[in-house]
Design a protein around this motif. Structure first.
Motif, PDB file in Angstrom:
ATOM      1  N   ILE A 389      31.805  48.819  14.503  1.00  0.00           N
ATOM      2  CA  ILE A 389      30.828  50.059  14.651  1.00  0.00           C
ATOM      3  C   ILE A 389      31.198  50.852  15.625  1.00  0.00           C
ATOM      4  O   ILE A 389      31.730  50.785  16.751  1.00  0.00           O
ATOM      5  CB  ILE A 389      29.548  49.346  15.318  1.00  0.00           C
ATOM      6  CG1 ILE A 389      29.002  48.112  14.293  1.00  0.00           C
ATOM      7  CG2 ILE A 389      28.379  50.463  15.314  1.00  0.00           C
ATOM      8  CD1 ILE A 389      27.784  47.409  15.142  1.00  0.00           C
ATOM      9  N   VAL A 390      31.233  52.233  15.165  1.00  0.00           N
ATOM     10  CA  VAL A 390      31.632  53.448  15.881  1.00  0.00           C
ATOM     11  C   VAL A 390      30.627  54.218  16.097  1.00  0.00           C
ATOM     12  O   VAL A 390      29.978  54.952  14.959  1.00  0.00           O
ATOM     13  CB  VAL A 390      33.242  53.828  15.385  1.00  0.00           C
ATOM     14  CG1 VAL A 390      33.430  55.167  16.332  1.00  0.00           C
ATOM     15  CG2 VAL A 390      34.085  52.943  15.146  1.00  0.00           C
ATOM     16  N   ILE A 391      30.143  54.794  17.329  1.00  0.00           N
ATOM     17  CA  ILE A 391      29.153  55.698  17.340  1.00  0.00           C
ATOM     18  C   ILE A 391      29.746  57.214  17.890  1.00  0.00           C
ATOM     19  O   ILE A 391      30.545  57.019  18.870  1.00  0.00           O
ATOM     20  CB  ILE A 391      28.055  55.332  18.163  1.00  0.00           C
ATOM     21  CG1 ILE A 391      27.420  54.198  17.650  1.00  0.00           C
ATOM     22  CG2 ILE A 391      27.095  56.623  18.406  1.00  0.00           C
ATOM     23  CD1 ILE A 391      26.287  53.574  18.448  1.00  0.00           C
ATOM     24  N   PHE A 392      29.572  58.359  17.404  1.00  0.00           N
ATOM     25  CA  PHE A 392      30.234  59.598  17.768  1.00  0.00           C
ATOM     26  C   PHE A 392      28.807  60.221  18.232  1.00  0.00           C
ATOM     27  O   PHE A 392      27.751  60.432  17.476  1.00  0.00           O
ATOM     28  CB  PHE A 392      30.874  60.353  16.847  1.00  0.00           C
ATOM     29  CG  PHE A 392      31.284  61.749  17.139  1.00  0.00           C
ATOM     30  CD1 PHE A 392      31.835  61.916  18.107  1.00  0.00           C
ATOM     31  CD2 PHE A 392      31.492  62.690  15.993  1.00  0.00           C
ATOM     32  CE1 PHE A 392      32.576  63.153  18.486  1.00  0.00           C
ATOM     33  CE2 PHE A 392      32.028  63.790  16.306  1.00  0.00           C
ATOM     34  CZ  PHE A 392      32.404  64.009  17.546  1.00  0.00           C
ATOM     35  N   THR A 393      29.046  60.846  19.699  1.00  0.00           N
ATOM     36  CA  THR A 393      27.640  61.166  20.377  1.00  0.00           C
ATOM     37  C   THR A 393      28.022  62.625  20.834  1.00  0.00           C
ATOM     38  O   THR A 393      28.875  62.530  21.603  1.00  0.00           O
ATOM     39  CB  THR A 393      26.955  60.160  21.035  1.00  0.00           C
ATOM     40  OG1 THR A 393      25.776  60.799  21.443  1.00  0.00           O
ATOM     41  CG2 THR A 393      27.745  59.856  22.301  1.00  0.00           C
ATOM     42  N   ARG A 394      27.161  63.305  21.085  1.00  0.00           N
ATOM     43  CA  ARG A 394      27.182  64.788  21.622  1.00  0.00           C
ATOM     44  C   ARG A 394      25.853  64.688  22.760  1.00  0.00           C
ATOM     45  O   ARG A 394      24.930  65.461  22.310  1.00  0.00           O
ATOM     46  CB  ARG A 394      27.106  65.907  20.742  1.00  0.00           C
ATOM     47  CG  ARG A 394      27.454  67.171  21.449  1.00  0.00           C
ATOM     48  CD  ARG A 394      27.486  68.322  20.544  1.00  0.00           C
ATOM     49  NE  ARG A 394      27.417  69.613  21.491  1.00  0.00           N
ATOM     50  CZ  ARG A 394      27.032  70.695  21.193  1.00  0.00           C
ATOM     51  NH1 ARG A 394      25.934  70.859  20.427  1.00  0.00           N
ATOM     52  NH2 ARG A 394      26.904  71.757  22.127  1.00  0.00           N
TER      53      ARG A 394
END
Length: 467
Positions: A389-394
């Motif tokens: 699982i990979v989360i890309f967050t700003r």
């Protein structure tokens, strides 16, 4: 919501809005010398933390504001109650939030010897600031206020729809805060200089349609101008999203101009040769009223959690050697201090009972900061079939498919991000292979690379943007 006549100026140029022409409701402040800079207290929004002010603080420092006059606070329970009149586990009332700020301002005044502070608030933080200034003695302790994306006239104005939420235009708080306070119907407390910053039409919480509050197609009876206040200096920042009303270069430029009376030297972050990082490691709580409903955000430390820092290859996210820093988290929640290399990318590995082992990857840190706050993730039940699982967050803004240049694991279309509008700040991919590999997220020139880790062994990868 009645439409108020407000003085508004449009700032053209999102990235470098430094030439600001003010149409003010009060005189422009004289430019103080560096030694006269008042302390600034930064108040975050709903569910957020002090960490969101990281780049804003860097920009103040880069223009000469002393580091020891900049204070970003962490409200322990930052989420508002669903109904402000009813106690709710893990959430705070408007009164509790204002009392928290009152205590923090008094601490800053005592520590600095200053007679007054400047307050900067984003979103719900603006409600807290207005309540403190108007009802908790803040008027005599505050010289100026800057509100970014504050739901000053509510997020909705719908009869019978959650009218006791502090975000309803019909709530007791909003009604009381907006009562006229002068001969021209001013909505701001007199004796304090006020600035509001809002988007032209891209703030998810100032929309005539209820799409971002779970009611698409239903009118909110709130307009784009809802964050503006009669009696304040009101500035429009084109195309910024809800968080960027406070955390963007344009928001900083407008704030500096308002406080100092001239444009900042730069909206860029000036690098330092020595970088010392610190922050707090906090978590999520489970609702005691209804554990099945999920988790709520808090800013309470995860005592005994383990934090390990690795230097990484900026291109791939792969570790380049043994750990460069370790810390067992104590009662204060601090994970540092850690002396970093300003050109080095890092992985922050968090292990804590009840959480996934979270591998957070960040791009290099050009300056020191004490608000590099970290949180571990939990694996959602719907994601337990994933191999990785990979989360890309700003954290300091949202993803906007029409406005921004983005890629996530090589794809221009980010999963979960709609084709129009700025209302989603994270994207997630579920991989079908456990084999470790590099994965990257790119956003408007910033790139963060990390490595995948097996979800079956309780791991999550988090790619976190700085800008």
């Amino acid at each position: 919501m009645p439409t108020h006549t407000r003085r508004t100026v449009l700032i053209a140029g999102l990235a470098m809005a430094v030439a600001v022409t003010m149409l003010t409701a009060c005189a422009t402040a004289p430019s103080p010398s560096t030694t006269e800079r008042p302390p600034i207290v930064f108040m975050h929004g709903n569910g957020d933390s002090a960490a969101l002010w990281q780049t804003t603080i860097w920009r103040f420092e880069s223009n000469g504001w002393p580091r020891d006059r900049l204070f970003a606070v962490d409200q322990p329970m930052p989420l508002a109650r669903d109904d402000d009149t009813i106690a709710q586990a893990g959430r705070t009332s408007t009164a509790e939030s204002a009392a928290f700020l009152q205590t923090e301002v008094d601490k800053v005044l005592k520590a600095t010897g200053a007679s007054k502070v400047v307050l900067l608030g984003n979103s719900r933080g603006g409600n807290t600031i207005r309540n403190y200034v108007q009802n908790y003695g803040g008027a005599g302790k505050v010289s100026a206020v800057v509100l970014g994306g504050n739901p000053a006239h509510g997020i909705w104005n719908v009869p019978g729809f959650n009218e006791r939420s502090e975000f309803s235009a019909r709530s007791a708080l909003i009604q009381q805060l907006n009562m006229p306070k002068g001969p021209s119907g001013e909505e701001v407390t007199p004796g304090v200089r006020w600035l509001t910053l809002r988007s032209d039409n891209n703030d998810k919480f100032a929309q005539p349609d209820g799409v971002w509050i779970g009611a698409p197609g239903k009118p909110t009876n709130i307009g784009y101008e809802a964050p503006a206040l009669k009696g304040a200096t009101n500035i429009v920042l084109p195309r910024v999203d809800h968080r960027e009303t406070s955390f963007s270069p344009a928001a900083f430029a407008a704030t500096w101009q308002f406080l100092v009376g001239e444009a900042p030297k730069t909206t860029a972050v000036t690098p330092e040769s020595t970088v010392v990082l610190d922050g707090r490691l906090t978590g999520f709580g489970l609702s005691s009223l209804d554990p099945a409903s999920g988790q709520f955000t808090n800013n309470l430390p995860i005592v005994s959690a383990q934090l390990t820092v690795y230097a990484t290859d900026a291109g791939t996210g792969a570790r380049t050697g043994e750990p460069v820093h370790r810390k067992t988290i104590g009662a204060d929640g601090r994970w540092g201090p850690f002396t970093a290399r300003p050109t080095m990318a890092y992985e922050f590995e968090i292990t804590a009972p009840g959480y996934a082992t979270t591998h957070t990857y960040r791009s290099p840190f050009p300056r020191s900061s004490s608000v590099i706050n970290l949180r571990p993730e939990r694996i959602a039940p719907a994601d337990r079939d994933a191999s990785a699982i990979v989360i890309f967050t700003r954290p300091r803004g949202y993803f906007d498919a029409e406005r921004d240049t983005m890629r996530f694991d090589g794809q221009a279309a980010l999963p979960g991000v709609p084709p129009r509008g700025s209302g989603v700040s994270s994207s997630k991919i579920k991989l079908t292979s456990e084999a470790p590999r590099s994965v990257a997220g790119e956003f408007n020139g910033e790139r963060v690379a990390g490595q995948t880790w097996p979800a079956a062994q309780g791991n999550i990868t988090l790619l976190e943007l700085t800008y």
